[in-house]
Design a protein around this motif. Structure first.
Motif, mmCIF file in Angstrom:
data_model
loop_
_atom_site.group_PDB
_atom_site.id
_atom_site.type_symbol
_atom_site.label_atom_id
_atom_site.label_comp_id
_atom_site.label_asym_id
_atom_site.label_seq_id
_atom_site.Cartn_x
_atom_site.Cartn_y
_atom_site.Cartn_z
ATOM 1 N N UNK A 1 43.998 17.668 30.705
ATOM 2 C CA UNK A 1 43.002 18.687 30.994
ATOM 3 C C UNK A 1 43.671 20.018 31.307
ATOM 4 N N UNK A 2 42.925 21.100 31.075
ATOM 5 C CA UNK A 2 43.414 22.429 31.386
ATOM 6 C C UNK A 2 43.514 22.603 32.899
ATOM 7 N N UNK A 3 44.436 23.441 33.336
ATOM 8 C CA UNK A 3 44.568 23.751 34.763
ATOM 9 C C UNK A 3 44.337 25.241 34.933
ATOM 10 N N UNK A 4 43.097 25.612 35.275
ATOM 11 C CA UNK A 4 42.799 27.037 35.390
ATOM 12 C C UNK A 4 43.385 27.629 36.668
ATOM 13 N N UNK A 5 43.784 28.895 36.571
ATOM 14 C CA UNK A 5 44.257 29.579 37.766
ATOM 15 C C UNK A 5 43.808 31.031 37.742
ATOM 16 N N UNK A 6 43.690 31.597 38.914
ATOM 17 C CA UNK A 6 43.353 33.013 39.057
ATOM 18 C C UNK A 6 44.423 33.668 39.908
ATOM 19 N N UNK B 1 41.847 25.685 42.263
ATOM 20 C CA UNK B 1 40.746 25.799 43.233
ATOM 21 C C UNK B 1 40.867 27.078 44.041
ATOM 22 N N UNK B 2 39.718 27.471 44.577
ATOM 23 C CA UNK B 2 39.665 28.652 45.441
ATOM 24 C C UNK B 2 40.290 28.327 46.790
ATOM 25 N N UNK B 3 40.476 29.339 47.611
ATOM 26 C CA UNK B 3 41.065 29.148 48.935
ATOM 27 C C UNK B 3 40.314 28.119 49.757
ATOM 28 N N UNK B 4 39.008 28.060 49.578
ATOM 29 C CA UNK B 4 38.208 27.116 50.370
ATOM 30 C C UNK B 4 38.126 25.727 49.755
ATOM 31 N N UNK B 5 38.873 25.506 48.647
ATOM 32 C CA UNK B 5 38.925 24.170 48.066
ATOM 33 C C UNK B 5 37.926 23.934 46.946
ATOM 34 N N UNK B 6 37.106 24.926 46.626
ATOM 35 C CA UNK B 6 36.163 24.774 45.513
ATOM 36 C C UNK B 6 36.943 24.662 44.204
ATOM 37 N N UNK B 7 36.690 23.583 43.472
ATOM 38 C CA UNK B 7 37.461 23.320 42.250
ATOM 39 C C UNK B 7 36.838 24.082 41.088
ATOM 40 N N UNK B 8 37.633 24.963 40.469
ATOM 41 C CA UNK B 8 37.106 25.808 39.392
ATOM 42 C C UNK B 8 36.465 24.984 38.278
#
Lengths: 274, 183
Positions: free
Chosen positions: B24-29, B118-125
């Motif tokens: 699977x892809x691993x998205x990052x920001x 995931x975002x800082x709060x753990x929300x998985x993109x």
């Protein structure tokens, strides 16, 4: 219909409106949106011509009450009454929304006696009762108008997330039932409210909304609205700022011996920039 | 400090997900946020909030909030309401500080924050419904101004770079999205 009803009322009735209402009464909080519990808010209250400008008489905050997130267990402190301004402070000891209000509900009567002298009840500063009214009324009173009259002045402040506990209507007099939370108002957004009279929709209530600082502009720029057949009205806030809202309502569905219901509602809202 | 917490979360997350995640892809920001140096009589470092909102402006994830986190009695939280869009959309319902989100204010200069998977709060993109979203960067400075930059982004995320120039409270802000699944 509304106009016809007003035209039919005796002239004397116009004088039953308390003198304070010829001017504008208001309660203004220093902040309405606060981040932390235990924050302090200070309130100014006055009766004035210009909106939120201390230009006429003070209004004491001693008679104001507080309903907060856990009920009525909150107390306004540091009361002061100056020549132009009443003031008091409130600590927001719990997270949530607070309603700071004064509400009165009274029987008033006007008449003309056999000698053509105008009479009124209750005498200034006294509480009205049905028995007292019966005693005060001359046997052959003419042009008798007995009103059930309610008056409320209030504002809202919130620490943390807005909550709903303090917004439950009391079911007495003319009051606001917010559909949009009164501490979640933003410029350019539409807010919806309902007006209630004794807990029922106040249909055809007349509303005037005026943005603060009228003294710095040429026109009042008042927004005039009326409630629909469910007692609802909406307003899209034209810009950020403090707003004064006054609603008035009148009908003939009073409890005997009153022949009409009269309600006045005033609130201060803070609208934030989007 | 923030990064450490974030990395710790990530390690835990990858550990639990490794069974299901194959190719699977691993998205990052990655955000490069410039805090401008201002010639003002009284300068305070800005409070900054970075969050992800959906099309209806509802906050769906917090990436970072920089404020006076180490003041006594959580005094620094008093002014978080001045990040007024973030406060409305998210801050006022949070129990602060939030691990992986709350962090100290930053000095003038360019600061990079990166969120992998995931975002800082753990929300998985990857678990957010497809659609239009916004990354908002809001800055407010004590006795200063406020500014917010908004980057429209589409989920699922695809590799792209966006850049905007702030006018007073923010300098250049660059958002780099990488999704290793995009070939």
């Amino acid at each position: 219909m509304k106009k016809l009803l007003l035209a039919a009322l005796p002239l004397a009735l116009l004088a039953t409106i308390p003198s304070a209402e010829a001017h504008r009464a208001w309660l203004v909080p220093s902040s309405t949106v606060l981040a932390t519990e235990d924050s302090w808010v200070t309130f100014d209250a006055a009766v004035s011509n210009e909106i939120f400008h201390f230009d006429y008489r003070p209004m004491s905050i001693e008679n104001f009450q507080v309903i907060g997130p856990t009920g009525s267990n909150y107390t306004l402190v540091n009361h002061a009454l100056g020549e132009l301004r009443g003031q008091a402070d409130l600590q927001l000891s719990d997270a949530g929304t607070y309603r700071i209000y004064t509400a009165s509900h009274a029987l008033t009567a006007r008449w003309v006696d056999a000698d053509g002298q105008r009479g009124m009840y209750p005498p200034r500063g006294q509480q009205a009762t049905v028995a007292g009214l019966q005693a005060a009324l001359p046997a052959n009173a003419q042009e008798l108008t007995i009103s059930e009259s309610s008056r409320r002045i209030e504002t809202f402040v919130t620490a943390g997330a807005p909550s709903l506990q303090a917004l439950t209507p009391s079911g007495v007099g003319l009051e606001l039932h917010p559909i949009t939370h009164p501490n979640d108002l933003f410029a350019g957004e539409m807010a919806e409210f309902q007006l209630l009279i004794d807990g029922e929709p106040a249909v055809g209530a007349e509303i005037v909304i005026i943005r603060a600082h009228t003294r710095f502009r040429d026109n009042q720029e008042e927004i005039e609205l009326a409630t629909d057949d469910q007692g609802h009205f909406t307003i899209t806030w034209p810009q950020a700022g403090l707003y004064w809202l006054n609603a008035s309502y009148r009908d003939d569905r009073a409890k005997a011996p009153a022949t009409q219901r009269v309600g006045s509602y005033t609130a201060t809202f803070e609208v934030l920039p989007f | 400090m923030v990064r450490l917490t974030h990395q710790a979360c990530l390690a835990a997350f990858v550990g639990t997900l490794s069974l299901s995640a194959s190719a699977e892809a691993i998205p990052s920001m990655t955000l490069d946020i410039e805090i401008p140096r201002l010639a003002v009589a009284e300068y305070h470092r800005p409070y900054v909030a970075i969050w992800l909102a959906d099309e209806r402006h509802q906050a769906v994830a917090n990436l970072n909030v920089w404020y006076d986190i180490s003041m006594a009695n959580q005094e620094g939280e008093t002014w978080l309401k001045d990040l007024r869009q973030w406060w409305r959309r998210s801050g006022r319902t949070l129990d602060l500080p939030v691990d992986g989100v709350s962090g100290a204010t930053r000095a003038p200069g360019v600061h990079q924050v990166s969120f992998t998977q995931m975002a800082g709060d753990g929300t998985v993109f990857a678990q957010l419904p497809p659609g239009q979203y916004f990354i908002h960067v809001e800055a407010v400075r004590e006795v200063g101004g406020r500014e917010m930059l908004s980057f429209p982004v589409t989920f699922p995320l695809s590799t792209n770079t966006y850049s905007q120039q702030g006018q007073h409270e923010l300098g250049k802000v660059q958002l780099t999205i990488q999704n290793e699944g995009d070939f």
